[in-house]
Design a protein around this motif. Structure first.
Motif, PDB file in Angstrom:
ATOM      1  N   ASP A   1      38.816  15.732  25.230  1.00 51.34           N
ATOM      2  CA  ASP A   1      39.313  15.357  24.065  1.00 51.34           C
ATOM      3  C   ASP A   1      40.158  14.371  25.044  1.00 51.34           C
ATOM      4  OD1 ASP A   1      41.419  13.763  22.855  1.00 51.34           O
ATOM      5  OD2 ASP A   1      41.598  16.312  21.102  1.00 51.34           O
ATOM      6  N   TYR A   2      40.151  13.459  25.006  1.00 48.03           N
ATOM      7  CA  TYR A   2      40.898  12.741  26.329  1.00 48.03           C
ATOM      8  C   TYR A   2      41.783  11.540  25.872  1.00 48.03           C
ATOM      9  CZ  TYR A   2      37.162  13.537  29.444  1.00 48.03           C
ATOM     10  OH  TYR A   2      35.925  14.061  30.646  1.00 48.03           O
ATOM     11  N   ARG A   3      42.267  12.256  25.103  1.00 41.94           N
ATOM     12  CA  ARG A   3      43.216  11.339  23.446  1.00 41.94           C
ATOM     13  C   ARG A   3      44.713  11.880  24.708  1.00 41.94           C
ATOM     14  NH1 ARG A   3      42.438  13.419  17.377  1.00 41.94           N
ATOM     15  NH2 ARG A   3      42.088  15.004  19.058  1.00 41.94           N
TER      16      ARG A   3
ATOM     17  N   HIS B   1      44.093   1.428  21.815  1.00 41.95           N
ATOM     18  CA  HIS B   1      44.782  -0.066  22.671  1.00 41.95           C
ATOM     19  C   HIS B   1      46.608   0.574  21.776  1.00 41.95           C
ATOM     20  CE1 HIS B   1      47.108  -3.416  22.927  1.00 41.95           C
ATOM     21  NE2 HIS B   1      47.049  -3.595  21.089  1.00 41.95           N
ATOM     22  N   ARG B   2      46.805   1.425  21.029  1.00 44.39           N
ATOM     23  CA  ARG B   2      47.614   2.116  20.401  1.00 44.39           C
ATOM     24  C   ARG B   2      48.877   3.416  21.448  1.00 44.39           C
ATOM     25  NH1 ARG B   2      46.205   2.387  15.133  1.00 44.39           N
ATOM     26  NH2 ARG B   2      45.552   4.396  15.888  1.00 44.39           N
ATOM     27  N   GLY B   3      47.837   3.950  22.297  1.00 47.71           N
ATOM     28  CA  GLY B   3      48.340   5.354  23.392  1.00 47.71           C
ATOM     29  C   GLY B   3      48.161   4.653  24.887  1.00 47.71           C
ATOM     30  N   ILE B   4      47.668   3.381  25.108  1.00 48.70           N
ATOM     31  CA  ILE B   4      48.171   3.438  26.365  1.00 48.70           C
ATOM     32  C   ILE B   4      48.962   2.448  26.314  1.00 48.70           C
ATOM     33  CG2 ILE B   4      47.018   2.127  28.781  1.00 48.70           C
ATOM     34  CD1 ILE B   4      44.883   3.066  27.623  1.00 48.70           C
ATOM     35  N   PRO B   5      50.196   2.369  27.615  1.00 49.17           N
ATOM     36  CA  PRO B   5      51.356   1.384  26.726  1.00 49.17           C
ATOM     37  C   PRO B   5      50.850  -0.032  27.657  1.00 49.17           C
ATOM     38  CG  PRO B   5      51.818   2.736  28.145  1.00 49.17           C
ATOM     39  CD  PRO B   5      50.504   3.324  27.129  1.00 49.17           C
ATOM     40  N   HIS B   6      51.030  -0.748  26.856  1.00 53.49           N
ATOM     41  CA  HIS B   6      51.011  -2.733  27.736  1.00 53.49           C
ATOM     42  C   HIS B   6      49.937  -2.400  27.212  1.00 53.49           C
ATOM     43  CE1 HIS B   6      55.058  -3.063  28.537  1.00 53.49           C
ATOM     44  NE2 HIS B   6      55.585  -1.380  29.386  1.00 53.49           N
ATOM     45  N   SER B   7      48.330  -2.312  27.036  1.00 57.57           N
ATOM     46  CA  SER B   7      47.459  -2.461  27.178  1.00 57.57           C
ATOM     47  C   SER B   7      47.029  -3.974  25.759  1.00 57.57           C
ATOM     48  CB  SER B   7      46.605  -1.903  26.877  1.00 57.57           C
ATOM     49  OG  SER B   7      46.791  -1.091  24.823  1.00 57.57           O
TER      50      SER B   7
END
Length: 238
Positions: free
Chosen positions: A165-167, A197-203
């Motif tokens: 699980d990579y979340r 997208h929601r999980g990676i800041p500034h993506s």
């Protein structure tokens, strides 16, 4: 090394090889080294990541599609300091739900019984937009699958079924990150990319119209343009 001239590692997806990235390689190899690992040789995502890291330059930009995205996330867990930029195309970070895992195990069992058929005409509409069926794009998809073959498919499906699980890795990613998904992708629908997208800041998230699961083949020029813009971004963000 100039940041914007970083070597580029391109990781293919399930039943794909370097032909997936043909347009991108042909366009970009004049300005930077390109590395495309063979991800059909290992039976775990961790081993695929280790092979990629062994073959890659010390520091690199990393772009990956579908199963390659799982490998990219494993690299971000194993060696984040080596990755200068990250691009994730038509992938997901959560493990399979039970229905998807059951379907994969069924395909795996059929392949192990000798009933591997590659990418059939019936499967193609799930992989590419209808405008691509009956074209050289479809021929390339089927040819790649035949090259990977039954043994490679078995290894790859086993790796996918057992992936992590990579979340939890998402919030640790601090490099400029591009996320691309086909609007018509049935394999990893846009909702999966929206979660990344929601999980990676500034993506940055780009949804491609009239596109299925394989943007580098379905929209080669546009995909290359997106990668060039991403490669030209400063290290401080998009």
């Amino acid at each position: 090394m100039a940041f914007n001239n970083a070597p580029l590692v391109l990781i293919p997806g399930l039943l794909c090889d370097e032909r997936l990235w043909a347009h991108q390689k042909a366009t970009l190899e004049h300005s930077r080294p390109i590395c495309i690992p063979d991800v059909s040789l290992d039976a775990s995502i961790a081993q695929m990541a280790e092979r990629t890291l062994d073959e890659a330059p010390p520091f690199f930009a990393l772009a990956a599609l579908s199963m390659g995205g799982y490998v990219a996330m494993e690299i971000m867990r194993q060696a984040p300091g080596r990755v200068m930029k990250l691009a994730l195309l038509d992938t997901m970070v959560r493990p399979d739900d039970e229905a998807r895992a059951k379907a994969r195990r069924g395909l795996l069992a059929l392949a192990q019984m000798g009933r591997f058929k590659g990418v059939t005409p019936q499967l193609l509409p799930r992989l590419v937009h209808p405008r691509c069926t009956g074209t050289p794009i479809a021929d390339t998809v089927q040819a790649m699958a035949q090259t990977i073959g039954k043994e490679g498919f078995v290894r790859q499906q086993q790796a996918i079924i057992e992936r992590a699980d990579y979340r939890p890795v998402l919030e640790t990613i601090a490099v400029p990150t591009l996320i691309v998904v086909g609007q018509n992708d049935e394999i990893t629908p846009p909702a999966e990319s929206e979660e990344i997208h929601r999980g990676i800041p500034h993506s940055r998230l780009v949804v491609l119209a009239e596109c299925g699961h394989l943007p580098p083949l379905e929209h080669p020029q546009l995909t290359t343009q997106l990668l060039i813009r991403w490669l030209d971004e400063s290290p401080t963000g998009p």
